[in-house]
Design an enzyme around this catalytic site. Sequence first.
Site, PDB file in Angstrom:
ATOM      1  CB  CYS A 114      -0.940  -0.006   1.195  1.00 31.99           C
ATOM      2  SG  CYS A 114      -1.853  -1.533   1.330  1.00 31.99           S
ATOM      3  CG  HIS A 242      -3.236   3.260   2.147  1.00 31.96           C
ATOM      4  ND1 HIS A 242      -3.929   2.821   1.036  1.00 31.96           N
ATOM      5  CD2 HIS A 242      -3.134   2.197   2.978  1.00 31.96           C
ATOM      6  CE1 HIS A 242      -4.225   1.545   1.205  1.00 31.96           C
ATOM      7  NE2 HIS A 242      -3.764   1.138   2.373  1.00 31.96           N
ATOM      8  CG  ASN A 272      -6.715  -1.094   1.722  1.00 43.15           C
ATOM      9  OD1 ASN A 272      -6.036  -0.773   0.751  1.00 43.15           O
ATOM     10  ND2 ASN A 272      -6.185  -1.514   2.855  1.00 43.15           N
TER      11      ASN A 272
HETATM   12  N1  COA Z   1     -18.107  -8.358  10.550  1.00 43.80           N
HETATM   13  C1  COA Z   1     -18.476  -8.642  11.797  1.00 43.80           C
HETATM   14  N2  COA Z   1     -17.616  -8.978  12.756  1.00 43.80           N
HETATM   15  C2  COA Z   1     -16.312  -9.019  12.427  1.00 43.80           C
HETATM   16  C3  COA Z   1     -15.859  -8.754  11.131  1.00 43.80           C
HETATM   17  C4  COA Z   1     -16.797  -8.422  10.186  1.00 43.80           C
HETATM   18  N3  COA Z   1     -16.476  -8.120   8.912  1.00 43.80           N
HETATM   19  N4  COA Z   1     -14.510  -8.872  11.112  1.00 43.80           N
HETATM   20  C5  COA Z   1     -14.139  -9.214  12.357  1.00 43.80           C
HETATM   21  N5  COA Z   1     -15.237  -9.315  13.147  1.00 43.80           N
HETATM   22  C6  COA Z   1     -15.314  -9.663  14.551  1.00 43.80           C
HETATM   23  C7  COA Z   1     -14.151 -10.490  15.026  1.00 43.80           C
HETATM   24  O1  COA Z   1     -14.368 -11.871  14.741  1.00 43.80           O
HETATM   25  C8  COA Z   1     -14.163 -10.213  16.496  1.00 43.80           C
HETATM   26  O2  COA Z   1     -15.161 -10.999  17.115  1.00 43.80           O
HETATM   27  P1  COA Z   1     -14.934 -11.629  18.565  1.00 43.80           P
HETATM   28  O3  COA Z   1     -14.764 -10.450  19.479  1.00 43.80           O
HETATM   29  O4  COA Z   1     -16.178 -12.391  18.791  1.00 43.80           O
HETATM   30  O5  COA Z   1     -13.694 -12.457  18.450  1.00 43.80           O
HETATM   31  C9  COA Z   1     -14.609  -8.749  16.575  1.00 43.80           C
HETATM   32  O6  COA Z   1     -15.258  -8.480  15.331  1.00 43.80           O
HETATM   33  C10 COA Z   1     -13.482  -7.781  16.766  1.00 43.80           C
HETATM   34  O7  COA Z   1     -12.460  -8.111  15.865  1.00 43.80           O
HETATM   35  P2  COA Z   1     -11.184  -7.219  15.718  1.00 43.80           P
HETATM   36  O8  COA Z   1     -10.250  -7.841  14.734  1.00 43.80           O
HETATM   37  O9  COA Z   1     -10.670  -6.927  17.094  1.00 43.80           O
HETATM   38  O10 COA Z   1     -11.846  -5.894  15.108  1.00 43.80           O
HETATM   39  P3  COA Z   1     -11.194  -4.493  14.884  1.00 43.80           P
HETATM   40  O11 COA Z   1     -11.956  -3.460  15.591  1.00 43.80           O
HETATM   41  O12 COA Z   1      -9.711  -4.534  15.101  1.00 43.80           O
HETATM   42  O13 COA Z   1     -11.460  -4.257  13.346  1.00 43.80           O
HETATM   43  C11 COA Z   1     -10.241  -4.343  11.296  1.00 43.80           C
HETATM   44  C12 COA Z   1     -10.902  -5.148  12.402  1.00 43.80           C
HETATM   45  C13 COA Z   1      -9.612  -5.298  10.301  1.00 43.80           C
HETATM   46  C14 COA Z   1     -11.301  -3.489  10.622  1.00 43.80           C
HETATM   47  C15 COA Z   1      -9.159  -3.417  11.924  1.00 43.80           C
HETATM   48  O14 COA Z   1      -8.308  -4.164  12.767  1.00 43.80           O
HETATM   49  C16 COA Z   1      -8.312  -2.756  10.890  1.00 43.80           C
HETATM   50  O15 COA Z   1      -8.794  -1.990  10.075  1.00 43.80           O
HETATM   51  N6  COA Z   1      -6.996  -2.969  10.936  1.00 43.80           N
HETATM   52  C17 COA Z   1      -6.108  -2.379  10.002  1.00 43.80           C
HETATM   53  C18 COA Z   1      -6.245  -3.121   8.722  1.00 43.80           C
HETATM   54  C19 COA Z   1      -5.632  -2.420   7.597  1.00 43.80           C
HETATM   55  O16 COA Z   1      -5.742  -1.238   7.476  1.00 43.80           O
HETATM   56  N7  COA Z   1      -5.003  -3.207   6.734  1.00 43.80           N
HETATM   57  C20 COA Z   1      -4.458  -2.755   5.553  1.00 43.80           C
HETATM   58  C21 COA Z   1      -3.275  -1.942   5.803  1.00 43.80           C
HETATM   59  S1  COA Z   1      -2.769  -1.297   4.329  1.00 43.80           S
END
Ligand code: COA
Length: 316
Positions: A114, A242, A272
């Site tokens: 990215c 980004h 993204n």
């Molecule tokens: N819909 C519903 N629930 C979801 C889900 C979805 N699409 N994706 C994950 N969950 C659930 C998980 O299973 C977890 O459930 P649990 O508590 O029962 O285990 C809960 O939501 C929390 O998961 P978590 O991973 O802690 O969520 P988060 O708040 O960290 O959000 C992302 C997840 C991926 C959105 C976030 O971590 C993120 O954006 N990270 C950066 C990713 C990124 O930018 N990547 C590219 C970089 S270039």
Amino acid sequence: MSGLKLLGTGSGVPSEILTNDDLAKLVDTSDEWITTRTGISSRRRCAPGETHTQLCLTAARQALDRAGLNPEQIGVCVVATLTPDRLTPAAACVLQKELGLGEDTVCFDLNAACSGFVYALYTAQCLLAAAPRKYGLVLGAEVLSRVTDYTDRGTCVLFGDGAGAAVVEWREDYPSIHAVLGCRGNTESLLIPGVAVGVPSYIHMDGQPVFRFAVEVVPQCITQVLDKAGISLDDVDRFVFHQANQRIIDMVVKKLKLPVEKCTGNIARRGNTSAASVPLLLDELVRGGSLRSGQRALCVGFGGGLTWAGALLELA
Ligand code: COA
């Protein structure tokens, strides 16, 4: 002082719109969860038959047209991507033929995930200094739907397809882009195994460490670019982040006390798109009149690698 100015931009956006409700039919998720956790409402996806090459060509032709240049004037063509149509020839080599770039144009692809577009801008600045023709064609392009596992709700809600292009000119009397690039060789948090595994190769991501990484490095990167350029936050007309997660952008805005009106994005409609995200947004801002002649954009990418990259780009 020597460096680049931006002459023209373009976008290649696939036809298919994939909404949060569409994804809720594939995995256990909801529009409410995706919107509040990421800021994404929909993303574009290539329909069967739509290719990376087509997206690149559309974006590149627009950028050349808006810059008022012919393909033969391009000295360097760099495509930042991790999802080209083929491992070889490079997407940039395909553009050489399809656009009619000169045979002596330096054409290659670059993978910095990215951060790729900003890495490619810096690469173009360095190469154009030595090239006989001083115009560069720089793209960020992805068909991430090829490496997205539509049974993994933790990743499939995030990613989209698209291509953005920029035509730049190098001149002795133009300002340096004052690029700051970095990498923290991390093979666990965000990876696509690739050809080694011999089976469909999907994005694996541990979201929280990536989130924390982004909130740590993006403000540092911005500060370092400004220090290198000897200017302050107030001297920047637009911050082109980004588009990974609206919550990451909001935290950076809060940390640096940036004016929100200079930080608007398109994540809600694009998701993204990895290397394509910065040039797609740049094109929207230029076409919408939000980035005008003489104004400066601070572009920041971050992601797989883990990498980061920031640079200042002035619109000619
Ligand atoms: N819909 C519903 N629930 C979801 C889900 C979805 N699409 N994706 C994950 N969950 C659930 C998980 O299973 C977890 O459930 P649990 O508590 O029962 O285990 C809960 O939501 C929390 O998961 P978590 O991973 O802690 O969520 P988060 O708040 O960290 O959000 C992302 C997840 C991926 C959105 C976030 O971590 C993120 O954006 N990270 C950066 C990713 C990124 O930018 N990547 C590219 C970089 S270039």
